[in-house]
Structure formats: structure tokens, C-alpha cells
Design a protein around this motif. Structure first.
Motif, PDB file in Angstrom:
ATOM      1  N   LEU A 176       0.835  -1.204   0.000  1.00 57.13           N
ATOM      2  CA  LEU A 176       0.000   0.000   0.000  1.00 57.13           C
ATOM      3  C   LEU A 176       0.870   1.254   0.000  1.00 57.13           C
ATOM      4  CD1 LEU A 176      -2.884   0.917  -0.108  1.00 57.13           C
ATOM      5  CD2 LEU A 176      -2.978   0.834   2.374  1.00 57.13           C
ATOM      6  N   ARG A 177       1.995   1.219   0.684  1.00 57.90           N
ATOM      7  CA  ARG A 177       2.924   2.350   0.676  1.00 57.90           C
ATOM      8  C   ARG A 177       3.439   2.607  -0.744  1.00 57.90           C
ATOM      9  NH1 ARG A 177       6.695   0.717   4.135  1.00 57.90           N
ATOM     10  NH2 ARG A 177       8.082  -0.012   2.527  1.00 57.90           N
ATOM     11  N   SER A 178       3.745   1.541  -1.465  1.00 56.00           N
ATOM     12  CA  SER A 178       4.209   1.662  -2.844  1.00 56.00           C
ATOM     13  C   SER A 178       3.125   2.277  -3.735  1.00 56.00           C
ATOM     14  CB  SER A 178       4.609   0.286  -3.374  1.00 56.00           C
ATOM     15  OG  SER A 178       4.940   0.342  -4.726  1.00 56.00           O
ATOM     16  N   ILE A 179       1.892   1.827  -3.546  1.00 59.20           N
ATOM     17  CA  ILE A 179       0.765   2.390  -4.307  1.00 59.20           C
ATOM     18  C   ILE A 179       0.592   3.864  -3.948  1.00 59.20           C
ATOM     19  CG2 ILE A 179      -1.749   2.317  -4.600  1.00 59.20           C
ATOM     20  CD1 ILE A 179      -1.490  -0.763  -4.167  1.00 59.20           C
ATOM     21  N   SER A 180       0.721   4.190  -2.666  1.00 57.45           N
ATOM     22  CA  SER A 180       0.587   5.568  -2.215  1.00 57.45           C
ATOM     23  C   SER A 180       1.624   6.471  -2.880  1.00 57.45           C
ATOM     24  CB  SER A 180       0.742   5.621  -0.693  1.00 57.45           C
ATOM     25  OG  SER A 180       0.615   6.930  -0.223  1.00 57.45           O
ATOM     26  N   GLU A 181       2.857   6.010  -2.947  1.00 63.15           N
ATOM     27  CA  GLU A 181       3.917   6.790  -3.590  1.00 63.15           C
ATOM     28  C   GLU A 181       3.623   6.985  -5.074  1.00 63.15           C
ATOM     29  OE1 GLU A 181       7.324   4.450  -2.526  1.00 63.15           O
ATOM     30  OE2 GLU A 181       7.334   5.214  -0.463  1.00 63.15           O
ATOM     31  N   ARG A 182       3.142   5.931  -5.728  1.00 65.67           N
ATOM     32  CA  ARG A 182       2.803   6.025  -7.155  1.00 65.67           C
ATOM     33  C   ARG A 182       1.652   6.991  -7.382  1.00 65.67           C
ATOM     34  NH1 ARG A 182      -0.295   1.510  -9.779  1.00 65.67           N
ATOM     35  NH2 ARG A 182      -1.352   2.805 -11.283  1.00 65.67           N
ATOM     36  N   ALA A 233       0.731   9.456  -5.528  1.00 64.85           N
ATOM     37  CA  ALA A 233       1.157  10.829  -5.240  1.00 64.85           C
ATOM     38  C   ALA A 233       1.793  11.466  -6.471  1.00 64.85           C
ATOM     39  CB  ALA A 233       2.125  10.845  -4.066  1.00 64.85           C
ATOM     40  N   LYS A 234       2.518  10.669  -7.256  1.00 65.97           N
ATOM     41  CA  LYS A 234       3.163  11.174  -8.461  1.00 65.97           C
ATOM     42  C   LYS A 234       2.191  11.271  -9.638  1.00 65.97           C
ATOM     43  CE  LYS A 234       7.623   9.167  -7.288  1.00 65.97           C
ATOM     44  NZ  LYS A 234       8.544   8.065  -7.591  1.00 65.97           N
ATOM     45  N   GLU A 235       1.434  10.195  -9.863  1.00 67.96           N
ATOM     46  CA  GLU A 235       0.609  10.089 -11.073  1.00 67.96           C
ATOM     47  C   GLU A 235      -0.786  10.680 -10.930  1.00 67.96           C
ATOM     48  OE1 GLU A 235       0.605   5.985 -12.226  1.00 67.96           O
ATOM     49  OE2 GLU A 235       2.791   5.846 -12.140  1.00 67.96           O
ATOM     50  N   LYS A 269      -6.106   9.699  -1.515  1.00 70.47           N
ATOM     51  CA  LYS A 269      -6.320  11.145  -1.463  1.00 70.47           C
ATOM     52  C   LYS A 269      -5.751  11.936  -2.635  1.00 70.47           C
ATOM     53  CE  LYS A 269      -5.619  12.904   2.549  1.00 70.47           C
ATOM     54  NZ  LYS A 269      -5.036  13.543   3.730  1.00 70.47           N
ATOM     55  N   PRO A 270      -4.515  11.697  -3.091  1.00 65.93           N
ATOM     56  CA  PRO A 270      -3.942  12.566  -4.127  1.00 65.93           C
ATOM     57  C   PRO A 270      -4.802  12.648  -5.393  1.00 65.93           C
ATOM     58  CG  PRO A 270      -2.234  11.189  -3.205  1.00 65.93           C
ATOM     59  CD  PRO A 270      -3.554  10.686  -2.665  1.00 65.93           C
ATOM     60  N   GLY A 271      -5.290  13.835  -5.655  1.00 60.15           N
ATOM     61  CA  GLY A 271      -6.078  14.066  -6.857  1.00 60.15           C
ATOM     62  C   GLY A 271      -7.560  13.766  -6.719  1.00 60.15           C
TER      63      GLY A 271
END
Length: 78
Positions: A29-35, A37-39, A65-67
Motif C-alpha cells: 500500500l505504501r508503494s501504491i501511495s507513492e505512485r 502521489a506522483k501520477e 487522497k492525491p487528486g
């Protein structure tokens, strides 16, 4: 403007620390969160959830949350 209805706002700092703990313990989930946040793949999507909130589900909502426009409604289980 966000509307909050919480029983004890003084617990917010402890809750944030628990969400950070979940981020460390949930590498996928952390990896998905980082992705995300960028995309920002959920740009302009509304996400609404009503569920039992745990540390893990709180981290999930932060991941989405991002976007996105998201809302979380919770009720403690007694």
C-alpha cells in the motif's frame, strides 16, 4: 473547507503516528501511495466510504487522497 466531528481532537497526533506506523508495515500500500502521489490517477474522482476505521483503513484513505475528492464517515463498533 473540511468538516470534522470528532470526540477528542487531542488524539489527532497519536492517530497520525499510528497511520505512519501502518505506512511502514504495509509496503504494498505504501508503494501504491507513492505512485498515486506522483501520477494522481484518481484525479477528479469522488470517493466516499463509510466503514469501521482502523489504522490500516485510515492509511488506505490517505493513499487514495492525491487528486481525488474523498470523504470518510465512521462509527465506532461497541
Amino acid at each position: 473547507m473540511a468538516k470534522y466531528d470528532v470526540k477528542d481532537i487531542n488524539l489527532a497526533k497519536k492517530g497520525k503516528l499510528r497511520i505512519e506506523w501502518a505506512a511502514q508495515e504495509m509496503p504494498v500500500l505504501r508503494s501504491i501511495s507513492e505512485r498515486f502521489a506522483k501520477e494522481k490517477p484518481l484525479q477528479s474522482i469522488r470517493i466516499v466510504a463509510c466503514l469501521h476505521v482502523t489504522t490500516e483503513t485510515a492509511f488506505l484513505m490517505e493513499t487514495l487522497k492525491p487528486g481525488a475528492h474523498n470523504s470518510l464517515s465512521a462509527r465506532p463498533i461497541r
